[in-house]
Design a protein around this motif. Structure first.
Motif, mmCIF file in Angstrom:
data_model
loop_
_atom_site.group_PDB
_atom_site.id
_atom_site.type_symbol
_atom_site.label_atom_id
_atom_site.label_comp_id
_atom_site.label_asym_id
_atom_site.label_seq_id
_atom_site.Cartn_x
_atom_site.Cartn_y
_atom_site.Cartn_z
ATOM 1 N N ALA A 266 0.836 -1.207 0.000
ATOM 2 C CA ALA A 266 0.000 0.000 0.000
ATOM 3 C C ALA A 266 0.869 1.254 0.000
ATOM 4 O O ALA A 266 1.859 1.349 0.733
ATOM 5 C CB ALA A 266 -0.915 0.002 1.224
ATOM 6 N N THR A 267 0.508 2.208 -0.834
ATOM 7 C CA THR A 267 1.275 3.459 -0.948
ATOM 8 C C THR A 267 0.604 4.634 -0.240
ATOM 9 O O THR A 267 1.194 5.705 -0.143
ATOM 10 C CB THR A 267 1.482 3.815 -2.432
ATOM 11 N N ASP A 268 -0.622 4.448 0.225
ATOM 12 C CA ASP A 268 -1.282 5.483 1.026
ATOM 13 C C ASP A 268 -2.220 4.808 2.008
ATOM 14 O O ASP A 268 -2.474 3.595 1.934
ATOM 15 C CB ASP A 268 -2.033 6.493 0.147
ATOM 16 N N LEU A 269 -2.729 5.588 2.949
ATOM 17 C CA LEU A 269 -3.522 5.023 4.033
ATOM 18 C C LEU A 269 -4.850 4.465 3.539
ATOM 19 O O LEU A 269 -5.308 3.424 4.023
ATOM 20 C CB LEU A 269 -3.765 6.095 5.104
ATOM 21 N N THR A 270 -5.476 5.124 2.582
ATOM 22 C CA THR A 270 -6.750 4.631 2.041
ATOM 23 C C THR A 270 -6.578 3.253 1.427
ATOM 24 O O THR A 270 -7.397 2.342 1.657
ATOM 25 C CB THR A 270 -7.308 5.616 0.998
ATOM 26 N N MET A 271 -5.521 3.078 0.660
ATOM 27 C CA MET A 271 -5.248 1.788 0.040
ATOM 28 C C MET A 271 -5.007 0.720 1.104
ATOM 29 O O MET A 271 -5.488 -0.416 0.995
ATOM 30 C CB MET A 271 -4.016 1.909 -0.881
ATOM 31 N N LEU A 272 -4.273 1.086 2.150
ATOM 32 C CA LEU A 272 -4.001 0.134 3.226
ATOM 33 C C LEU A 272 -5.298 -0.300 3.908
ATOM 34 O O LEU A 272 -5.496 -1.490 4.197
ATOM 35 C CB LEU A 272 -3.051 0.762 4.246
ATOM 36 N N ILE A 273 -6.207 0.631 4.153
ATOM 37 C CA ILE A 273 -7.471 0.303 4.807
ATOM 38 C C ILE A 273 -8.313 -0.626 3.925
ATOM 39 O O ILE A 273 -8.923 -1.585 4.409
ATOM 40 C CB ILE A 273 -8.239 1.588 5.157
ATOM 41 N N VAL A 274 -8.340 -0.371 2.624
ATOM 42 C CA VAL A 274 -9.083 -1.236 1.696
ATOM 43 C C VAL A 274 -8.521 -2.656 1.725
ATOM 44 O O VAL A 274 -9.273 -3.645 1.792
ATOM 45 C CB VAL A 274 -9.042 -0.661 0.267
ATOM 46 N N PHE A 275 -7.195 -2.774 1.696
ATOM 47 C CA PHE A 275 -6.580 -4.097 1.725
ATOM 48 C C PHE A 275 -6.775 -4.777 3.088
ATOM 49 O O PHE A 275 -6.853 -6.005 3.162
ATOM 50 C CB PHE A 275 -5.098 -4.006 1.383
ATOM 51 N N ARG A 276 -6.864 -3.983 4.157
ATOM 52 C CA ARG A 276 -7.158 -4.563 5.464
ATOM 53 C C ARG A 276 -8.561 -5.170 5.495
ATOM 54 O O ARG A 276 -8.798 -6.192 6.141
ATOM 55 C CB ARG A 276 -7.048 -3.480 6.545
ATOM 56 N N ILE A 277 -9.500 -4.541 4.796
ATOM 57 C CA ILE A 277 -10.856 -5.099 4.718
ATOM 58 C C ILE A 277 -10.827 -6.443 3.998
ATOM 59 O O ILE A 277 -11.470 -7.409 4.419
ATOM 60 C CB ILE A 277 -11.799 -4.103 4.020
ATOM 61 N N LEU A 278 -10.057 -6.519 2.895
ATOM 62 C CA LEU A 278 -9.914 -7.792 2.179
ATOM 63 C C LEU A 278 -9.305 -8.847 3.099
ATOM 64 O O LEU A 278 -9.769 -10.002 3.143
ATOM 65 C CB LEU A 278 -9.033 -7.590 0.942
ATOM 66 N N GLN A 279 -8.280 -8.462 3.827
ATOM 67 C CA GLN A 279 -7.650 -9.359 4.790
ATOM 68 C C GLN A 279 -8.663 -9.822 5.836
ATOM 69 O O GLN A 279 -8.710 -11.002 6.211
ATOM 70 C CB GLN A 279 -6.481 -8.624 5.450
ATOM 71 N N SER A 280 -9.513 -8.910 6.281
ATOM 72 C CA SER A 280 -10.507 -9.224 7.310
ATOM 73 C C SER A 280 -11.575 -10.190 6.799
ATOM 74 O O SER A 280 -12.066 -11.022 7.565
ATOM 75 C CB SER A 280 -11.162 -7.933 7.799
ATOM 76 N N ILE A 281 -11.942 -10.080 5.531
ATOM 77 C CA ILE A 281 -12.919 -11.023 4.971
ATOM 78 C C ILE A 281 -12.354 -12.444 5.031
ATOM 79 O O ILE A 281 -13.060 -13.404 5.350
ATOM 80 C CB ILE A 281 -13.294 -10.623 3.531
ATOM 81 N N GLY A 282 -11.060 -12.580 4.734
ATOM 82 C CA GLY A 282 -10.413 -13.880 4.880
ATOM 83 C C GLY A 282 -10.442 -14.356 6.320
ATOM 84 O O GLY A 282 -10.729 -15.528 6.606
ATOM 85 N N ALA A 283 -10.160 -13.444 7.261
ATOM 86 C CA ALA A 283 -10.198 -13.812 8.677
ATOM 87 C C ALA A 283 -11.602 -14.230 9.100
ATOM 88 O O ALA A 283 -11.766 -15.159 9.907
ATOM 89 C CB ALA A 283 -9.719 -12.635 9.529
#
Length: 507
Positions: free
Chosen positions: A124-141
């Motif tokens: 992730a190159t900015d905070l918004t992108m990081l938060i979006v990818f964290r949501i994807l990670q959370s769906i897996g969790a």
């Protein structure tokens, strides 16, 4: 669902899984082993360990992200809050889907999504992108959380459920304990990206073992139609409400954004409640909340996790900004909290078996208040008092350990035996919402206490940081007192349904 499916090492098995949604059987050489059921439990424990390491590691990461992305507290907190909100929204959805289509593919798919999300977080190159990818990670969790307990129960015999769930709880406790220290070490040596990339090799091991070891779902219950209305309403309702809590101080009380979010969240929450009460097979059976002991237990559950994760959010900023600890030192100090929590949790369970819920839960909250009081008085920025701050964290963790297990047992005991699955789902969602609210509330009050700094902890005088931290501790102390009072007035239960006690755990 068992049939003459091709073995898991064949291309046919992969094609059948992707195209037809058919679960492959386990590797026969593994399934024939006498200890096969414990290999299944061990595979689930990998997901449980990985999820808890990530959850606790993220808290140590937040002060560094504030620097890396030059972001305000309310924005940085979404890295943790968005993850928990997505889990709260998707866990009951995936739990219902697993009852309809099987568990193995969903569980292994959870590993795959968690791996992909973790890898993308590091890029992730900015905070918004990081938060979006964290949501994807959370769906897996969420896929892992919603299936882990059922897989263990399915693999072990009735007399072994407790042992299997106990091993999973141990894996979670170890992950929660080592996460802050590992996160601090990574931040000091490799960079923040590796806090996410470290999940990839662990997840790959879990994915491969899940594909080769986990059994096919033997039978599926007749669960009725899927509750699409509830599934579509739960995420926007929860998100809007937490956005009000997390962003309200930034937007201002008269902001159209705040008023719009509040109205949106209220309307969607009302629609969700209406849909669940009318659904034949709801995602969450809200009728359970009509039982006084179940409602009071879940209210205390919400408050205790809000306080726990409020402390988890605040303390890394305290240690790094006020005491100028390195990330590793801060992680090691923070680890004392989950370690003492894990050590005292079995004691809380034993006390529940002997005395019921009231004595250990009230005692646990009193000990938490003592720990927060020590933090309030000795958190002053002087190096001489830093050992007392660490001791206060240990005391607070011990109190939470005494509280969580008997409170969970009491909640499960309050539900009718035929509704233990639904009770576990409600408990899980309430717990995750409590975590989200705790982080959002602590972030908001901390930012307000910093005054005109733009909600950032960077270049803020120590005295201002100390005063803002103490404001948060006062709030958390009040919530702890309320949880203790609720524990005092509710009916106590001495026995719970053992096979379902693990439903409150994270993966």
């Amino acid at each position: 669902m068992t049939d003459a499916s091709p073995g898991p090492l064949s291309i046919g098995a992969l094609r059948a899984a992707v195209v037809e949604g058919r679960e492959p059987p386990p590797l026969q050489s593994v399934a024939r082993l006498a200890a096969y059921r414990w290999l299944v439990v061990g595979t689930v424990c990998i997901g449980s360990f990985m999820g808890q390491v990530d959850a606790s590691m993220t808290q140590v990461l937040l002060p560094r992200l504030e620097v890396e992305f030059a972001a305000r507290l309310s924005s940085v907190s979404w890295v943790a809050v968005a993850y928990l909100l997505a889990m709260a929204s998707f866990t009951p959805i995936f739990g219902r889907l697993a009852d309809m289509v099987g568990r193995k593919l969903l569980y292994t798919g959870g590993f795959l999504l968690f791996i992909v999300g973790s890898g993308l977080c590091g890029f992730a190159t900015d905070l918004t992108m990081l938060i979006v990818f964290r949501i994807l990670q959370s769906i897996g969790a969420a896929l892992l959380v919603s299936n882990s307990i059922a897989i263990i129960v399915m693999a072990t015999g009735p007399q072994e459920h407790g042992r299997g769930l106990g091993l999973q709880s141990a894996a979670q406790a170890i992950g929660l304990g080592v996460g802050p220290a590992v996160g601090g070490l990574i931040l000091d040596t490799l960079g923040w990206q590796w806090a996410f990339w470290i999940n990839v090799p662990v997840g790959l091991i879990g994915l491969i073992l899940g594909w080769l070891v986990l059994p096919q779902t033997k039978s599926l219950p007749d669960t009725g139609r899927f509750d699409w209305q509830g599934a579509l309403l739960i995420a926007p309702a929860l998100t809007a409400i937490v956005m009000v809590l997390n962003e309200g101080h930034v937007w201002g009380l008269r902001s159209p954004l705040l008023i719009g979010c509040l109205l949106f969240g209220t309307v969607f929450l009302a629609l969700f409640v209406r849909a669940e009460r009318r659904a034949e097979t709801p995602l969450l059976d809200l009728h359970l909340l009509g039982k006084g002991s179940f409602l009071l237990g879940n209210t205390a559950n919400f408050l205790s996790y809000a306080v726990l994760f409020g402390v988890f959010f605040l303390i890394p900023f305290v240690l790094v900004r006020i005491y100028h600890d390195s990330a590793l030192a801060a992680g090691l100090r923070l680890s004392i909290l989950p370690v003492t929590l894990g050590l005292l949790a079995p004691v809380g369970g034993a006390l529940f078996d002997r005395f019921g819920a009231r004595a250990p839960t009230c005692s646990g909250m009193l000990i938490c208040i003592a720990g927060l009081a020590l933090l309030y008085f000795f958190l002053d920025g002087t190096a001489d008092n830093l050992p007392l701050v660490t001791l206060a964290l240990a005391i607070f963790g011990a109190g939470q350990g005494l509280f969580i297990s008997p409170n969970t047992s009491s909640i499960m005991a309050a539900a009718p035996p035929e509704q233990t699955g639904q009770a576990g789902s409600v408990l899980n969602v309430v717990r995750l919402i409590g975590m989200s609210a705790g982080i959002a509330g602590a972030s908001t009050l901390f930012a307000l206490g910093l005054g005109k700094t733009g909600g950032s902890t960077l270049d803020v005088p120590t005295l201002s940081l100390v005063a803002a931290s103490r404001d948060v501790l006062l709030l958390l102390g009040g919530l702890t007192l309320l949880a203790g009072l609720i524990s005092l007035i509710r009916p106590g239960h001495r026995k719970a349904h053992r096979t379902d006690l693990g439903r409150h755990m994270t993966a």
